[in-house]
Design a protein around this motif. Structure first.
Motif, PDB file in Angstrom:
ATOM      1  N   TRP A  98       0.838  -1.210   0.000  1.00 22.63           N
ATOM      2  CA  TRP A  98       0.000   0.000   0.000  1.00 22.63           C
ATOM      3  C   TRP A  98       0.870   1.256   0.000  1.00 22.63           C
TER       4      TRP A  98
ATOM      5  N   CYS B 282       2.479   1.686  -3.401  1.00 21.93           N
ATOM      6  CA  CYS B 282       1.527   2.183  -4.389  1.00 21.93           C
ATOM      7  C   CYS B 282       1.250   3.672  -4.182  1.00 21.93           C
ATOM      8  N   ARG B 283       1.145   4.101  -2.921  1.00 21.73           N
ATOM      9  CA  ARG B 283       0.920   5.519  -2.637  1.00 21.73           C
ATOM     10  C   ARG B 283       2.078   6.371  -3.149  1.00 21.73           C
TER      11      ARG B 283
ATOM     12  N   LEU C 139       1.859   6.539  -6.968  1.00 19.19           N
ATOM     13  CA  LEU C 139       0.770   7.409  -7.418  1.00 19.19           C
ATOM     14  C   LEU C 139       1.106   8.875  -7.182  1.00 19.19           C
TER      15      LEU C 139
END
Length: 226
Positions: free
Chosen positions: A180, A183-184, A187
């Motif tokens: 997570w 991915c943050r 992004l």
């Protein structure tokens, strides 16, 4: 008279065969007992006591362990034994049933041990493993020449998962959190790059204004006197 002679001959042949079988039975029973004693040394001395040098005494140099999909020579077989004993230092192999027939010895055994050290492809988990298997050996002239062993791999894996379920769940949760966070970061990096590309594109497409012309002052005109 001929019938009586024939009957006597058949009777004598039967008695001779029985006597021969009786004389051979002790020898065969003695050999089978010796083979069972050799099989017992594998469990007690090699597995339980860790006396790996005993393998040189009781295994033939051309020994073959017949696996389901692949055969193993003596070196590979004993390397696996070393790895098992290293991973399970308190390993205890119990003989539940042993039977001998000719040059074959069949053993039903139970494996019990605690995985407290790295080895056999496992990290030290502290899991207690108990499983049952069967081994058939062919023993000729006091040497183990062939082996067929079978046990339930999934049973051992199930015991590991059952005892380590909370640790595995913790590792899974940590892995999810790391994914997570990764991915943050990705992004956010992409969003910043997109924003910068938009600003650059806006500046490139803006209409350009012509610079104002700055007129230099004319020098004063000097009138010449006559």
């Amino acid at each position: 008279m001929r019938k009586i002679s024939l009957l006597l001959f058949v009777a004598l042949a039967a008695v001779a065969a029985a006597l021969a079988a009786d004389s051979a039975s002790p020898d065969r029973a003695s050999q089978e007992a010796k083979n069972k004693a050799i099989a017992g040394r594998v469990f007690e001395e090699i597995f339980n006591q860790g006396k790996f040098q005993v393998a040189d005494e009781i295994y033939a140099s051309d020994f073959i362990n017949h696996g389901l999909h692949k055969n193993f020579d003596l070196q590979a077989d004993q390397a696996a034994v070393h790895a098992e004993k290293k991973a399970f230092p308190d390993l205890k192999m119990t003989v539940d049933l042993m039977a001998a027939e000719g040059d074959l010895v069949t053993v039903i055994w139970t494996f019990r041990g605690t995985n407290t050290a790295a080895g056999y492809g496992l990290p030290p988990t502290g899991a207690r493993i108990e499983l049952r298997g069967i081994t058939v050996w062919r023993i000729v002239d006091g040497k183990i020449r062939e082996e067929w062993t079978s046990f339930d791999d999934m049973q051992a894996a199930q015991q590991l998962v059952t005892q380590l379920k909370w640790q595995l769940l913790g590792l899974l949760a940590a892995a999810v959190i790391l994914v997570w966070i990764f991915c943050r970061v990705i992004l956010r990096t992409e969003a910043n790059q997109t924003s910068q590309d938009g600003v650059t594109s806006h500046l490139d497409n803006a209409p350009s204004k012509a610079p104002k012309k700055i007129c230099s002052p004319r020098p004063p005109k000097i009138l010449s006197r006559p």
